[in-house]
Design a protein around this motif. Structure first.
Motif, PDB file in Angstrom:
ATOM      1  N   VAL A 175      39.966  40.346  38.960  1.00 18.55           N
ATOM      2  CA  VAL A 175      41.335  40.122  39.423  1.00 18.55           C
ATOM      3  C   VAL A 175      41.403  38.831  40.228  1.00 18.55           C
ATOM      4  N   SER A 176      40.464  38.651  41.132  1.00 18.73           N
ATOM      5  CA  SER A 176      40.451  37.450  41.963  1.00 18.73           C
ATOM      6  C   SER A 176      40.249  36.179  41.141  1.00 18.73           C
ATOM      7  N   ARG A 177      39.242  36.196  40.302  1.00 15.51           N
ATOM      8  CA  ARG A 177      38.902  34.981  39.541  1.00 15.51           C
ATOM      9  C   ARG A 177      39.898  34.652  38.438  1.00 15.51           C
ATOM     10  N   THR A 178      40.454  35.672  37.796  1.00 14.00           N
ATOM     11  CA  THR A 178      41.424  35.373  36.742  1.00 14.00           C
ATOM     12  C   THR A 178      42.764  34.948  37.329  1.00 14.00           C
ATOM     13  N   ASN A 179      43.053  35.382  38.547  1.00 10.92           N
ATOM     14  CA  ASN A 179      44.322  35.005  39.155  1.00 10.92           C
ATOM     15  C   ASN A 179      44.270  33.668  39.886  1.00 10.92           C
ATOM     16  N   ARG A 180      43.111  33.258  40.336  1.00  3.39           N
ATOM     17  CA  ARG A 180      43.007  32.024  41.123  1.00  3.39           C
ATOM     18  C   ARG A 180      43.690  30.834  40.447  1.00  3.39           C
ATOM     19  N   PRO A 181      43.384  30.525  39.172  1.00  2.00           N
ATOM     20  CA  PRO A 181      44.059  29.378  38.552  1.00  2.00           C
ATOM     21  C   PRO A 181      45.558  29.599  38.358  1.00  2.00           C
ATOM     22  N   ILE A 182      45.972  30.835  38.176  1.00  2.00           N
ATOM     23  CA  ILE A 182      47.400  31.132  38.003  1.00  2.00           C
ATOM     24  C   ILE A 182      48.134  30.890  39.316  1.00  2.00           C
ATOM     25  N   GLN A 183      47.513  31.293  40.414  1.00  2.00           N
ATOM     26  CA  GLN A 183      48.095  31.058  41.737  1.00  2.00           C
ATOM     27  C   GLN A 183      48.147  29.557  42.018  1.00  2.00           C
ATOM     28  N   ASN A 184      47.040  28.879  41.777  1.00  3.04           N
ATOM     29  CA  ASN A 184      46.971  27.446  42.075  1.00  3.04           C
ATOM     30  C   ASN A 184      47.869  26.603  41.174  1.00  3.04           C
ATOM     31  N   ASP A 185      47.846  26.882  39.880  1.00  2.00           N
ATOM     32  CA  ASP A 185      48.566  26.046  38.918  1.00  2.00           C
ATOM     33  C   ASP A 185      50.032  26.417  38.749  1.00  2.00           C
ATOM     34  N   PHE A 186      50.368  27.706  38.927  1.00  2.00           N
ATOM     35  CA  PHE A 186      51.726  28.158  38.622  1.00  2.00           C
ATOM     36  C   PHE A 186      52.422  28.845  39.798  1.00  2.00           C
ATOM     37  N   GLY A 187      51.711  29.077  40.894  1.00  2.00           N
ATOM     38  CA  GLY A 187      52.311  29.708  42.069  1.00  2.00           C
ATOM     39  C   GLY A 187      52.629  31.180  41.903  1.00  2.00           C
ATOM     40  N   LEU A 188      51.957  31.835  40.959  1.00  2.00           N
ATOM     41  CA  LEU A 188      52.185  33.264  40.741  1.00  2.00           C
ATOM     42  C   LEU A 188      51.004  34.075  41.246  1.00  2.00           C
ATOM     43  N   SER A 189      51.298  35.124  41.996  1.00  2.00           N
ATOM     44  CA  SER A 189      50.246  36.021  42.461  1.00  2.00           C
ATOM     45  C   SER A 189      49.890  37.006  41.352  1.00  2.00           C
TER      46      SER A 189
END
Length: 157
Positions: free
Chosen positions: A27-41
């Motif tokens: 969950v942490s690793r797959t979401n990290r780029p989504i949070q960084n690149d798209f601002g989605l948690s």
């Protein structure tokens, strides 16, 4: 219940702890780029994924609670945060004044549509690329079974 009947074997303990650790890492690793690149948690993605499954767009909040397996208060707070950012909108359910409906806004649909390929890429890279097709089928059978058991458990609060 005696102590022996509630103890896990070493293998069960290792499997359970491994499952929990793997889940947290994925969950942490797959979401990290989504949070960084798209601002989605991760929570934004989970909610938007559910809300965009229906082409009509509106979903009862109680159905969203059931689909995600979250507490109603968690859904409510998450939807409030998403509404402030223009990702989701709520309205009263006309057939039942006690119920409410929720939908992804155009901005929310666009955000998940743009982020989904990157998220899928990370899921594949960190998870599915390391499993055989047979293991994936077995995992699907295991998760389906456990989800059914948990949902049918009437003793849970």
């Amino acid at each position: 219940m005696d102590e022996k009947s509630i103890s896990l074997s070493d293998t069960e303990t290792q499997a359970w702890r491994g499952l929990l650790q793997m889940n947290e890492l994925l969950v942490s690793r797959t979401n990290r780029p989504i949070q960084n690149d798209f601002g989605l948690s991760e929570a934004d993605c989970a909610v938007l994924t559910e809300l965009t499954q229906d082409p009509e767009g509106w979903m009862r909040i109680s159905d969203l609670v059931g689909n995600l397996g979250w507490e109603r208060s968690r859904i409510s707070h998450q939807l409030g945060r998403m509404a402030k950012r223009g990702l989701a909108v709520r309205k009263q359910y006309a057939a039942d004044r006690r119920g409410a409906l929720v939908a992804a806004t155009g901005k929310g649909r666009s955000a998940i549509t743009v982020a989904a390929p990157r998220h899928t890429e990370e899921i594949s890279r960190l998870f599915f690329d390391h499993l055989s097709p047979r293991q994936i089928v077995l995992l699907m059978e295991i998760t389906d079974r456990i989800i059914k058991v948990i949902r049918a458990d009437t003793t849970a609060p």
